[in-house]
Design a protein around this motif. Structure first.
Motif, short mmCIF file in Angstrom:
data_model
loop_
_atom_site.label_atom_id
_atom_site.label_comp_id
_atom_site.label_asym_id
_atom_site.label_seq_id
_atom_site.Cartn_x
_atom_site.Cartn_y
_atom_site.Cartn_z
N ASN A 228 0.79 -1.23 0.00
CA ASN A 228 0.00 0.00 0.00
C ASN A 228 0.82 1.28 0.00
N THR A 229 2.13 1.18 0.28
CA THR A 229 2.99 2.36 0.20
C THR A 229 4.27 2.01 -0.55
N PRO A 230 4.16 1.64 -1.83
CA PRO A 230 5.36 1.27 -2.59
C PRO A 230 6.32 2.43 -2.70
N VAL A 231 7.62 2.10 -2.73
CA VAL A 231 8.64 3.13 -2.72
C VAL A 231 8.76 3.81 -4.08
N ASP A 232 8.39 3.12 -5.15
CA ASP A 232 8.47 3.70 -6.49
C ASP A 232 7.54 2.93 -7.43
N ARG A 233 7.51 3.40 -8.68
CA ARG A 233 6.61 2.78 -9.67
C ARG A 233 6.93 1.30 -9.87
N ALA A 234 8.21 0.95 -9.93
CA ALA A 234 8.60 -0.44 -10.16
C ALA A 234 8.15 -1.33 -9.00
N ALA A 235 8.21 -0.81 -7.78
CA ALA A 235 7.75 -1.59 -6.62
C ALA A 235 6.25 -1.83 -6.70
N ALA A 236 5.49 -0.83 -7.08
CA ALA A 236 4.05 -1.00 -7.24
C ALA A 236 3.74 -2.03 -8.32
N ALA A 237 4.46 -1.96 -9.43
CA ALA A 237 4.21 -2.85 -10.56
C ALA A 237 4.61 -4.29 -10.27
N PHE A 238 5.52 -4.50 -9.32
CA PHE A 238 5.95 -5.86 -9.03
C PHE A 238 4.84 -6.67 -8.37
N PHE A 239 3.92 -6.00 -7.68
CA PHE A 239 2.88 -6.71 -6.94
C PHE A 239 1.59 -6.89 -7.73
N SER A 240 1.38 -6.10 -8.77
CA SER A 240 0.13 -6.22 -9.53
C SER A 240 0.24 -5.41 -10.81
N ASP A 241 -0.75 -5.58 -11.69
CA ASP A 241 -0.89 -4.68 -12.82
C ASP A 241 -1.10 -3.26 -12.29
N ILE A 242 -0.62 -2.30 -13.05
CA ILE A 242 -0.84 -0.90 -12.68
C ILE A 242 -1.30 -0.11 -13.89
N ASN A 243 -2.00 0.97 -13.62
CA ASN A 243 -2.28 1.99 -14.62
C ASN A 243 -1.39 3.19 -14.35
N VAL A 244 -0.98 3.88 -15.40
CA VAL A 244 -0.11 5.05 -15.25
C VAL A 244 -0.65 6.17 -16.13
N ILE A 245 -0.85 7.33 -15.51
CA ILE A 245 -1.11 8.55 -16.29
C ILE A 245 -0.02 9.55 -15.94
N GLN A 246 0.30 10.41 -16.88
CA GLN A 246 1.44 11.30 -16.71
C GLN A 246 0.98 12.74 -16.53
N GLY A 247 1.82 13.50 -15.85
CA GLY A 247 1.50 14.89 -15.63
C GLY A 247 2.73 15.69 -15.25
N THR A 248 2.52 16.97 -15.01
CA THR A 248 3.59 17.89 -14.61
C THR A 248 3.14 18.64 -13.37
N VAL A 249 4.03 18.76 -12.41
CA VAL A 249 3.68 19.40 -11.14
C VAL A 249 3.72 20.92 -11.28
N ARG A 250 2.66 21.55 -10.80
CA ARG A 250 2.59 23.01 -10.73
C ARG A 250 1.97 23.37 -9.37
N GLY A 251 2.75 24.01 -8.51
CA GLY A 251 2.23 24.40 -7.21
C GLY A 251 1.79 23.21 -6.37
N ALA A 252 2.59 22.15 -6.39
CA ALA A 252 2.32 20.93 -5.61
C ALA A 252 1.07 20.19 -6.08
N LEU A 253 0.59 20.52 -7.28
CA LEU A 253 -0.56 19.84 -7.87
C LEU A 253 -0.23 19.38 -9.28
N THR A 254 -0.86 18.29 -9.68
CA THR A 254 -0.72 17.80 -11.05
C THR A 254 -2.10 17.75 -11.69
N GLU A 255 -2.26 18.46 -12.78
CA GLU A 255 -3.54 18.52 -13.48
C GLU A 255 -3.64 17.35 -14.45
#
Length: 361
Positions: A228-255
């Motif tokens: 439930n608190t993987p250290v990085d994307r690869a750690a999350a992916a090792f335990f199950s399928d994952i979905n990934v969407i991409q973004g850019t941080v602006r003011g501590a938020l990603t649109e």
């Protein structure tokens, strides 16, 4: 008890082959009665670490302690037979010419009566006393696995090292044998270090998981925390399928098309991956989050078109091509849900189930 040293402790173990660190500064502790899993892909250094602890390979640097006593560094080395360590491997390595009782008794010390009592105790515990005079070829794979366990436990090892011990068994039998093995090891109070490349096995058996990658432990903790608190994307992916969407941080938020995601502490302009598992992509049947399964933290609905839907037994897996960028996202839905390809549906994502990681090239 406070101040009691761990049953097994390794400190900064390094093993080099051909100028490359196959094991690169690995440290961990295992307490009596605890099961720790070294989990990771093939070639990450798991089995080499196990062989070093067993004493059949030698580290280039680092130390190994059993009950607080040094058993191996680069100068001092207790031989394998003096470490109080049992071994179980995928290959059961039973002696075909010996009976089951003789296999379990192999290597035991003491009088004939003491050996017989220990053999009978362990064969009773694993439910095989009635096979004592049979030979290994007369037993099933699962029964041979239990004999191998009894033999490994016979000399009362303080530590048990297990290298993919269940991978040769079929799935349904594997679950039963794993549970039986774990129960026996817990009863004996043995510290267990189990090597596996299967996340499901680690989650089922481990009190603690040490996730390895490229010779290092990249994350360590209880199965719930690792998942439930993987250290990085690869750690999350090792335990199950994952979905990934991409973004850019602006003011501590990603649109994103699903609304804004928090990225606290991530500098402005950082490209990030927002990672979530298929069970956390929800279908919003009325576009408002007030359908049959409302998700108050789900955010903004985004439209996707069904590419494919398959029934997987306990759930259905539906793949969507998203309107906002053409990417494919996967959703798992309980029971049977098989919309036809081309069906448009609105989707939301549970914010509290998403992970935001700086993107790695």
């Amino acid at each position: 008890m406070a101040g009691t040293p761990p049953r097994l402790e390794i400190r900064n173990i390094v093993r080099r082959f051909g100028g490359r660190n196959v094991v690169d500064g690995v440290s961990l502790q295992v307490q009596p009665g605890q099961v720790t899993c070294l989990l990771g892909p093939s070639g990450c250094g798991k089995s080499t670490t196990l062989r070093i602890i067993a004493g059949v390979d030698m580290q280039n640097s680092g130390e190994i302690y059993v009950d607080g006593k040094l058993v191996c560094d680069t100068i001092h080395r207790v031989p394998p037979e003096g470490r109080g360590i049992g071994l179980m491997f995928q290959d059961f390595a039973l002696f075909p010419h010996l009976t089951i009782a003789q296999n379990v008794a192999f290597g035991l010390k003491g009088s004939a009566a003491q050996k017989r009592a220990r053999v009978e105790e362990l064969l009773s515990r694993v439910g095989l006393l009635h096979y004592a005079e049979e030979h290994p070829h007369q037993l099933s794979g699962g029964e041979q696995q239990r004999v191998a366990l009894a033999r490994a436990l016979a000399p009362r090892p303080r530590i048990m090292l297990m290298d993919e011990p269940f991978s040769g068994l079929d799935n349904r039998l594997r679950d039963d044998i794993r549970d039986e093995t774990l129960a026996v090891l817990k009863e004996e109070g043995t510290a267990v270090l189990l090597v596996t490349h299967e996340p499901d096995e680690a989650m089922r058996m481990a009190d603690e998981i040490a996730l390895m990658r490229d010779g290092r432990i990249v994350q360590q903790g209880a199965p719930y925390n690792i998942y439930n608190t993987p250290v990085d994307r690869a750690a999350a992916a090792f335990f199950s399928d994952i979905n990934v969407i991409q973004g850019t941080v602006r003011g501590a938020l990603t649109e994103t098309a699903f609304g804004q995601f928090l990225a606290p502490g991530v500098p402005d302009g950082t490209e990030v991956d927002i990672v979530f598992r298929p069970q956390h992509l929800k279908i919003d049947f009325d576009r408002s989050g007030k359908g049959p399964n409302p998700t108050p933290l789900a955010g903004v609905p985004a439209r996707g078109v069904v590419e494919r839907a398959r029934f997987m037994g306990r759930e259905s897996l539906v793949e969507f091509r998203m309107d906002f960028d053409g990417s494919i996202l996967k959703a798992t839905v309980p029971s049977v849900f098989l919309p036809k390809p081309g069906t448009p549906l609105w989707l939301t994502v549970r914010r509290e189930r998403c992970f935001v990681f700086p993107r790695k090239e």
